[in-house]
Design a protein around this motif. Sequence first.
Motif, PDB file in Angstrom:
ATOM      1  N   LEU A 552       2.524  -2.786  -3.335  1.00  0.00           N
ATOM      2  CA  LEU A 552       3.432  -1.706  -3.740  1.00  0.00           C
ATOM      3  C   LEU A 552       2.707  -0.364  -3.741  1.00  0.00           C
ATOM      4  O   LEU A 552       3.215   0.635  -3.191  1.00  0.00           O
ATOM      5  CB  LEU A 552       4.010  -2.003  -5.119  1.00  0.00           C
ATOM      6  N   GLU A 553       1.517  -0.313  -4.310  1.00  0.00           N
ATOM      7  CA  GLU A 553       0.804   0.960  -4.407  1.00  0.00           C
ATOM      8  C   GLU A 553       0.360   1.458  -3.030  1.00  0.00           C
ATOM      9  O   GLU A 553       0.354   2.664  -2.777  1.00  0.00           O
ATOM     10  CB  GLU A 553      -0.390   0.812  -5.352  1.00  0.00           C
ATOM     11  N   GLU A 554       0.008   0.548  -2.136  1.00  0.00           N
ATOM     12  CA  GLU A 554      -0.342   0.966  -0.775  1.00  0.00           C
ATOM     13  C   GLU A 554       0.862   1.594  -0.086  1.00  0.00           C
ATOM     14  O   GLU A 554       0.734   2.618   0.608  1.00  0.00           O
ATOM     15  CB  GLU A 554      -0.843  -0.240   0.018  1.00  0.00           C
ATOM     16  N   ALA A 555       2.038   1.008  -0.282  1.00  0.00           N
ATOM     17  CA  ALA A 555       3.254   1.553   0.319  1.00  0.00           C
ATOM     18  C   ALA A 555       3.571   2.929  -0.246  1.00  0.00           C
ATOM     19  O   ALA A 555       3.985   3.841   0.480  1.00  0.00           O
ATOM     20  CB  ALA A 555       4.420   0.597   0.097  1.00  0.00           C
ATOM     21  N   LEU A 556       3.368   3.098  -1.555  1.00  0.00           N
ATOM     22  CA  LEU A 556       3.624   4.399  -2.186  1.00  0.00           C
ATOM     23  C   LEU A 556       2.651   5.449  -1.668  1.00  0.00           C
ATOM     24  O   LEU A 556       3.028   6.613  -1.447  1.00  0.00           O
ATOM     25  CB  LEU A 556       3.514   4.270  -3.713  1.00  0.00           C
ATOM     26  N   GLN A 557       1.389   5.071  -1.480  1.00  0.00           N
ATOM     27  CA  GLN A 557       0.400   6.015  -0.957  1.00  0.00           C
ATOM     28  C   GLN A 557       0.750   6.451   0.461  1.00  0.00           C
ATOM     29  O   GLN A 557       0.614   7.633   0.820  1.00  0.00           O
ATOM     30  CB  GLN A 557      -0.989   5.376  -0.994  1.00  0.00           C
ATOM     31  N   ARG A 558       1.220   5.515   1.271  1.00  0.00           N
ATOM     32  CA  ARG A 558       1.617   5.876   2.637  1.00  0.00           C
ATOM     33  C   ARG A 558       2.806   6.842   2.627  1.00  0.00           C
ATOM     34  O   ARG A 558       2.948   7.675   3.530  1.00  0.00           O
ATOM     35  CB  ARG A 558       1.988   4.614   3.421  1.00  0.00           C
ATOM     36  N   ALA A 559       3.626   6.750   1.558  1.00  0.00           N
ATOM     37  CA  ALA A 559       4.769   7.650   1.427  1.00  0.00           C
ATOM     38  C   ALA A 559       4.386   8.951   0.724  1.00  0.00           C
ATOM     39  O   ALA A 559       5.251   9.792   0.445  1.00  0.00           O
ATOM     40  CB  ALA A 559       5.895   6.962   0.663  1.00  0.00           C
ATOM     41  N   GLY A 560       3.084   9.114   0.449  1.00  0.00           N
ATOM     42  CA  GLY A 560       2.617  10.332  -0.203  1.00  0.00           C
ATOM     43  C   GLY A 560       2.909  10.375  -1.685  1.00  0.00           C
ATOM     44  O   GLY A 560       3.040  11.454  -2.259  1.00  0.00           O
ATOM     45  N   GLY A 561       2.983   9.213  -2.339  1.00  0.00           N
ATOM     46  CA  GLY A 561       3.287   9.177  -3.766  1.00  0.00           C
ATOM     47  C   GLY A 561       2.372   8.237  -4.523  1.00  0.00           C
ATOM     48  O   GLY A 561       1.510   7.566  -3.945  1.00  0.00           O
ATOM     49  N   VAL A 562       2.554   8.187  -5.838  1.00  0.00           N
ATOM     50  CA  VAL A 562       1.777   7.307  -6.714  1.00  0.00           C
ATOM     51  C   VAL A 562       2.730   6.613  -7.676  1.00  0.00           C
ATOM     52  O   VAL A 562       3.856   7.070  -7.922  1.00  0.00           O
ATOM     53  CB  VAL A 562       0.707   8.082  -7.514  1.00  0.00           C
ATOM     54  N   LEU A 563       2.274   5.509  -8.238  1.00  0.00           N
ATOM     55  CA  LEU A 563       3.066   4.765  -9.212  1.00  0.00           C
ATOM     56  C   LEU A 563       2.968   5.434 -10.578  1.00  0.00           C
ATOM     57  O   LEU A 563       1.886   5.875 -10.997  1.00  0.00           O
ATOM     58  CB  LEU A 563       2.552   3.327  -9.303  1.00  0.00           C
ATOM     59  N   TYR A 564       4.078   5.530 -11.280  1.00  0.00           N
ATOM     60  CA  TYR A 564       4.096   6.041 -12.650  1.00  0.00           C
ATOM     61  C   TYR A 564       3.347   5.041 -13.519  1.00  0.00           C
ATOM     62  O   TYR A 564       3.797   3.912 -13.735  1.00  0.00           O
ATOM     63  CB  TYR A 564       5.546   6.203 -13.113  1.00  0.00           C
ATOM     64  N   GLU A 565       2.171   5.448 -14.012  1.00  0.00           N
ATOM     65  CA  GLU A 565       1.244   4.516 -14.645  1.00  0.00           C
ATOM     66  C   GLU A 565       1.857   3.774 -15.829  1.00  0.00           C
ATOM     67  O   GLU A 565       1.560   2.589 -16.060  1.00  0.00           O
ATOM     68  CB  GLU A 565      -0.019   5.271 -15.081  1.00  0.00           C
ATOM     69  N   THR A 566       2.706   4.438 -16.578  1.00  0.00           N
ATOM     70  CA  THR A 566       3.309   3.828 -17.764  1.00  0.00           C
ATOM     71  C   THR A 566       4.129   2.595 -17.414  1.00  0.00           C
ATOM     72  O   THR A 566       4.286   1.690 -18.237  1.00  0.00           O
ATOM     73  CB  THR A 566       4.191   4.870 -18.478  1.00  0.00           C
ATOM     74  N   HIS A 567       4.658   2.538 -16.178  1.00  0.00           N
ATOM     75  CA  HIS A 567       5.512   1.417 -15.790  1.00  0.00           C
ATOM     76  C   HIS A 567       4.742   0.254 -15.165  1.00  0.00           C
ATOM     77  O   HIS A 567       5.348  -0.773 -14.819  1.00  0.00           O
ATOM     78  CB  HIS A 567       6.590   1.900 -14.825  1.00  0.00           C
ATOM     79  N   ARG A 568       3.441   0.391 -15.017  1.00  0.00           N
ATOM     80  CA  ARG A 568       2.646  -0.692 -14.431  1.00  0.00           C
ATOM     81  C   ARG A 568       2.805  -1.997 -15.217  1.00  0.00           C
ATOM     82  O   ARG A 568       3.041  -3.061 -14.615  1.00  0.00           O
ATOM     83  CB  ARG A 568       1.177  -0.278 -14.350  1.00  0.00           C
ATOM     84  N   PRO A 569       2.686  -2.002 -16.560  1.00  0.00           N
ATOM     85  CA  PRO A 569       2.842  -3.271 -17.296  1.00  0.00           C
ATOM     86  C   PRO A 569       4.226  -3.887 -17.136  1.00  0.00           C
ATOM     87  O   PRO A 569       4.359  -5.119 -17.118  1.00  0.00           O
ATOM     88  CB  PRO A 569       2.576  -2.864 -18.753  1.00  0.00           C
ATOM     89  N   LEU A 570       5.279  -3.053 -17.027  1.00  0.00           N
ATOM     90  CA  LEU A 570       6.629  -3.583 -16.877  1.00  0.00           C
ATOM     91  C   LEU A 570       6.798  -4.264 -15.522  1.00  0.00           C
ATOM     92  O   LEU A 570       7.405  -5.344 -15.424  1.00  0.00           O
ATOM     93  CB  LEU A 570       7.658  -2.465 -17.035  1.00  0.00           C
ATOM     94  N   LEU A 571       6.258  -3.654 -14.477  1.00  0.00           N
ATOM     95  CA  LEU A 571       6.345  -4.261 -13.150  1.00  0.00           C
ATOM     96  C   LEU A 571       5.511  -5.544 -13.073  1.00  0.00           C
ATOM     97  O   LEU A 571       5.898  -6.513 -12.412  1.00  0.00           O
ATOM     98  CB  LEU A 571       5.894  -3.257 -12.093  1.00  0.00           C
ATOM     99  N   THR A 572       4.385  -5.553 -13.758  1.00  0.00           N
ATOM    100  CA  THR A 572       3.571  -6.770 -13.808  1.00  0.00           C
ATOM    101  C   THR A 572       4.340  -7.899 -14.471  1.00  0.00           C
ATOM    102  O   THR A 572       4.315  -9.056 -14.018  1.00  0.00           O
ATOM    103  CB  THR A 572       2.261  -6.504 -14.571  1.00  0.00           C
ATOM    104  N   ARG A 573       5.046  -7.564 -15.553  1.00  0.00           N
ATOM    105  CA  ARG A 573       5.849  -8.571 -16.243  1.00  0.00           C
ATOM    106  C   ARG A 573       6.952  -9.101 -15.327  1.00  0.00           C
ATOM    107  O   ARG A 573       7.253 -10.300 -15.322  1.00  0.00           O
ATOM    108  CB  ARG A 573       6.447  -7.988 -17.523  1.00  0.00           C
ATOM    109  N   ALA A 574       7.563  -8.218 -14.537  1.00  0.00           N
ATOM    110  CA  ALA A 574       8.610  -8.649 -13.612  1.00  0.00           C
ATOM    111  C   ALA A 574       8.056  -9.609 -12.565  1.00  0.00           C
ATOM    112  O   ALA A 574       8.671 -10.639 -12.251  1.00  0.00           O
ATOM    113  CB  ALA A 574       9.245  -7.438 -12.947  1.00  0.00           C
TER     114      ALA A 574
END
Length: 586
Positions: A552-574
């Motif tokens: 996911l983070e590689e795809a966001l970097q290719r799109a010129g963006g970053v993951l909202y750090e606060t949501h990392r634990p929620l996505l991990t739980r998913a």
Amino acid sequence: MHEISITTFGYLHGPAPAAHLTVDLREHFRDPHVDPAMRCLTARDIAVHEAVRTTPGILGLVDAAEHAVLAYLDGPSAGPVTIAVGCAGGRHRAATVGDLLATGLSETHGLAVRLGHRDLDKPVVDRPAAGRVRVVDEAAPMYVTLADRHTLAGLPGPVGPGTMLGSHLTAVTDPRRLPVGELVFEHHYGNRIEARAFLAGTATARLLAVRDRGDDGWEVVGDAPLAGLLGPQADEILATARIAREYLRGDTDASPAAARYYAVADATSEAMGTCLDAALAALAATGADPWWWSTAVSCAYGHELVAIAAGDLIGTVPEWTPAAYDTLMAPWLAAGFGCGALGGVPASLRSWSVPFPGYAPVDITPAELQPGEGLDASVAAGWAEPATGPTELFDLADRRADALIAFEVDGRGRPLHPAGRTGRTGRNLGKWGENAAADAIVVAGTGSADRRVLLIRRADCGAWAIPGGMRDPGESTPAALVRELREETGVDLAALTPHILGSTLVADPRESDHAWVATTAALFRLPAPVAAAAADDATDTGWFPFTDLGVLEEALQRAGGVLYETHRPLLTRALDHLQGDSPARL
């Protein structure tokens, strides 16, 4: 102004005093009396006060009692309201609850409160298991002694309850009064132990609670908290010494605060010497050894430890005055040992149960939430509540009952962040206390290889995040999930039932000690991506590969963006819950 009168008492010393409201603590709340280490202490001691305050149900009872008093005041009579708070002996539970109730009524509601403790200073009442009641003679209370290593080495087997110690040992009612000759620590050779060795953690010992068995010597009842050597302010002294060891170290370059500390200490050294003598005289008057306490100065490279130790003795000798106390504390306060000086709250001091002398969180309240036009406009816009401070919450009990994550309230009635100190105060969120949110994690795909997740680009920071936001007043979590998703992406999943992943605190950059975010995350499954269009708080939407966070983070970097750090634990739980799930169909 209405007058509130609170009297605490012990039923074993006499009947309950007449009152409009009587609170009986005997049957439903644990009694510190059963702990030998606290039996001869009172509510004036931190250990007792905290043991009672943290007993399940106590803070809820105090809240209920406050509301009961307010109900009396709403009646037609303008007369005073009297409250009686009782327990068995009146030294532990009743006195602590009375203090909490008086603090809440006076500081939160602005009422005039008179607090009296009828039985706090009466003798300990011994309550054997068989039910006999015997008042212990004040001349022979539970004794406390520091057993030296030579005594311990000469005993058969480990020392514990029932062990008999020699009658030659000195026993006193207040550990501070133990003579220096008795302060023989394990792993240290010699009888002259300096306080700085104890405070620095380089000397250890056992402090034992004992009973006098006459010619047979002292019978060990159990271990007492070693901090008792430092007196009623033990927790604050230890916390101060810990901060000083880390941020002063005898070096003006040790931390940004150190230079300020030593500049004031050098400029006021003569006055501080005079005030130190006064503090030591006050300690000596209690029977404490002034030599031992004078060695504490070099532990934290200052005089504040002695000042704190004698903080409860101001006025007991003529020279020990509030001004003298302030003089000894001046370097510490000048250093600003709050979060600005420390660069954040150290992990060891985050818990609310750990004293943090000089804690000075930074106020992060923005202009739009400042009392006046800013707050008025935000309230009118519908996203902020009108309370200007955390003590103005009339429905605090309901908020605590409905909270996603349980939280405590301090003695001033302020909600406390469940994760501890943040280094920030004030409010940069819509509500004081918990701000409940809902976050919708929408995943499309029939297998892990083609799995994608729907994200939005946040307008405030430009990072890619989960669609979601704050629940509206009275709104349920399922309704909030559907609404936020529709508002930010245009996707309507009202026909689906999501899998609730659970509720958790969110490390939101806007959080403070008295306002924070907790969210409920839910997982929606779709067979394939659907059309989405950014709106509301989102500037863009996108479906991104979601086989794992790295992809996911590689795809966001290719799109010129970053993951909202606060949501990392929620996505991990998913991701942890996706195994075995089947996508729903619209």
